[in-house]
Enzyme design. Structure first.
Site, mmCIF file in Angstrom:
data_model
loop_
_atom_site.group_PDB
_atom_site.id
_atom_site.type_symbol
_atom_site.label_atom_id
_atom_site.label_comp_id
_atom_site.label_asym_id
_atom_site.label_seq_id
_atom_site.Cartn_x
_atom_site.Cartn_y
_atom_site.Cartn_z
ATOM 1 N N ASP A 1 0.881 -1.235 0.071
ATOM 2 C CA ASP A 1 0.000 0.046 -0.063
ATOM 3 C C ASP A 1 0.845 1.346 0.052
ATOM 4 O O ASP A 1 0.573 2.181 -0.667
ATOM 5 C CB ASP A 1 -0.944 0.109 1.342
ATOM 6 N N ARG B 1 1.797 4.462 17.665
ATOM 7 C CA ARG B 1 1.140 5.563 16.819
ATOM 8 C C ARG B 1 1.708 6.883 17.169
ATOM 9 O O ARG B 1 2.167 7.546 16.326
ATOM 10 C CB ARG B 1 -0.185 5.320 16.208
ATOM 11 N N ASP C 1 -6.436 3.635 13.666
ATOM 12 C CA ASP C 1 -5.005 4.096 13.370
ATOM 13 C C ASP C 1 -5.135 5.427 12.731
ATOM 14 O O ASP C 1 -4.246 6.433 13.207
ATOM 15 C CB ASP C 1 -4.093 3.354 12.480
ATOM 16 N N SER D 1 -5.010 -9.061 8.043
ATOM 17 C CA SER D 1 -4.427 -7.811 8.326
ATOM 18 C C SER D 1 -3.469 -7.813 9.541
ATOM 19 O O SER D 1 -3.922 -8.111 10.540
ATOM 20 C CB SER D 1 -5.451 -6.802 8.396
#
Ligand code: ARG
Length: 425
Positions: A14, A94, A123, A175
């Site tokens: 991605d 994050r 996220d 994922s």
């Protein structure tokens, strides 16, 4: 003049497609930033791929030590588990990545930062809000959210047309996000919350059924709430967590199956592997039980829960988060000592703890000789402790209603002395 964007770059498909997409469709200069938080980063390969995609510069940074010190340890000290289960591996990384993005943006005179999150998860919120907290003037662009939408095959073709070498192996059925504090696994067959997670979902933990049948004892040492040693050997934080992940994972410890509530309002079935986190949370709580007062433990639990929610919700850098972490730090002054953990297939249990700051007093606790507790003082204590209840019952009755007694309901067998017949004797 084109604007510069700093893209959080994992090196996966991605974000590898996002590099040329940001250039070609948005007209931006692209700087990539790859942060190693323990997910295993091949720096040279990642940088080559970013530059092949047209990035102006590809930055790689090993942030594992900062991740442990500034994010993992504070969450451990707080006892923060989202909804009582998830040790927050992804959520904690994050704000760190966001901080590095902001710094890289300043360094590169960028006006934008970008990330590869979709519009359905937590996220995106964490990145966007953390960036806003650190530099509200920076704009955030998330290609997956604003029109880059391509199928996997389209992405592969898009990358190949541009000479970008992307792994073309079979796509993962899940994922996955990985860092030092845990592996987060979702999607695919896991989306049915009744489905047993297939063996392929797990990489860090063995099936408890295949774990060694022997138990293993591991002694974890803490200094002011921070884990510092295993079996007496002083270790840096990264090594300590890695070692526990490997050893506890080998016992099938640390599998978590959680239907969690995402911030954006969706229930989501998530599997986690967090062997080190599970062992350390249990050990740390055991040491706190020995060294902190009941009042402090109870209050601190609510603070840890609140901090877990703040981290989960992307509010790590909020003033409340900063203030609550300062409170937690203060509580850890006496959380020094050792905890004996026992690894068994699928579980780690506390088997002992000791501390130079223990509040445990054997003279008060013992039922044997040496008892210093004043038993007579209990009588006066109970008289006052129970006074409001006694007063209430005297004025209003017991509050237990019922026409029959529980003794009768349960059919108590009543045998009176002298009632037995001669034969029965
Ligand atoms: N649900 C977890 C969280 O919000 C993990 C999400 C990580 N992403 C993934 N692809 N599994 O923190």
């Amino acid at each position: 003049m084109s604007e510069t964007v700093v893209l959080a770059y994992s090196g996966g498909l991605d974000t590898s497609v996002a590099v040329p997409w940001l250039r070609e469709t948005q007209g931006h200069e692209v700087v990539t930033l790859t942060v190693d938080v323990g997910g295993g980063v091949d720096a040279a390969a990642v940088q080559a791929r970013a530059l092949a995609g047209g990035a102006r510069r590809a930055i790689v940074v090993d942030a594992r030590a900062a991740f442990v010190t500034d994010y993992i340890w504070p969450a451990l000290q707080a006892g923060s588990l989202y909804q009582g289960q998830y040790p927050l591996a992804t959520a904690l990384a994050r704000p760190l990545i966001a901080r590095l993005l902001v710094e890289a943006a300043h360094e590169a005179d960028a006006t934008l930062v970008a990330h590869g999150c979709t519009g359905k998860g937590n996220d995106q919120v964490r990145f966007d809000v953390a960036v806003a907290a650190l530099d509200p003037a920076l704009r955030v662009i998330a290609p997956m959210r604003v029109g880059m939408g391509m199928t996997r095959d389209e992405e592969l073709a898009y990358a190949r047309e541009r000479g970008i070498d992307v792994a073309s192996g079979p796509s993962s059925p899940f994922s996955v996000d990985v860092n030092l504090w845990g592996r987060s696994i979702e999607a695919g067959v896991l989306e049915d919350p009744w489905t047993v997670p297939p063996a392929a979902a797990y990489e860090w933990t063995v099936d408890p059924a295949d774990a060694p049948r022997t138990t293993r004892e591991v002694v974890i040492g803490f200094e002011e709430g921070v884990p510092v040693s295993i079996d007496g050997e002083l270790l840096d934080g990264v090594t300590l967590v890695e070692r526990l992940n490997a050893e506890a994972g080998g016992y099938g410890i640390g599998r978590i199956d959680h239907v969690e509530d995402r911030l954006i309002g969706i229930k989501s079935r998530e599997i986690y592997e967090a062997p080190g986190a599970v062992v350390l949370h249990a050990a740390h709580a055991a040491l706190e039980g020995l060294t902190l007062s009941r009042e402090l433990l109870a209050y601190k639990r609510s603070v840890g829960d609140r901090l877990a929610t703040l981290a989960y919700d992307g509010l790590w850098f909020s003033e409340l988060g900063v203030a609550l972490r300062a409170f937690v730090t203060h509580t850890q002054r006496y959380v020094t000592g050792e905890v004996r953990m026992r690894f068994m297939p699928g579980t780690a249990s506390v088997a002992g703890r000791r501390s130079p700051h223990s509040l445990y007093d054997i003279g008060l606790a013992t039922y044997d000789a040496g008892d210093r507790f004043d038993h007579a003082s209990a009588v006066g204590f109970i008289a006052l402790w129970g006074l409001p209840v006694r007063t209430q019952a005297a004025a209003r009755g017991s509050g237990v209603d019922g026409t029959t007694t529980l003794l009768d309901e349960l059919g108590a067998d009543r045998l009176d002395a002298g009632s037995l017949t001669g034969a029965a004797r």
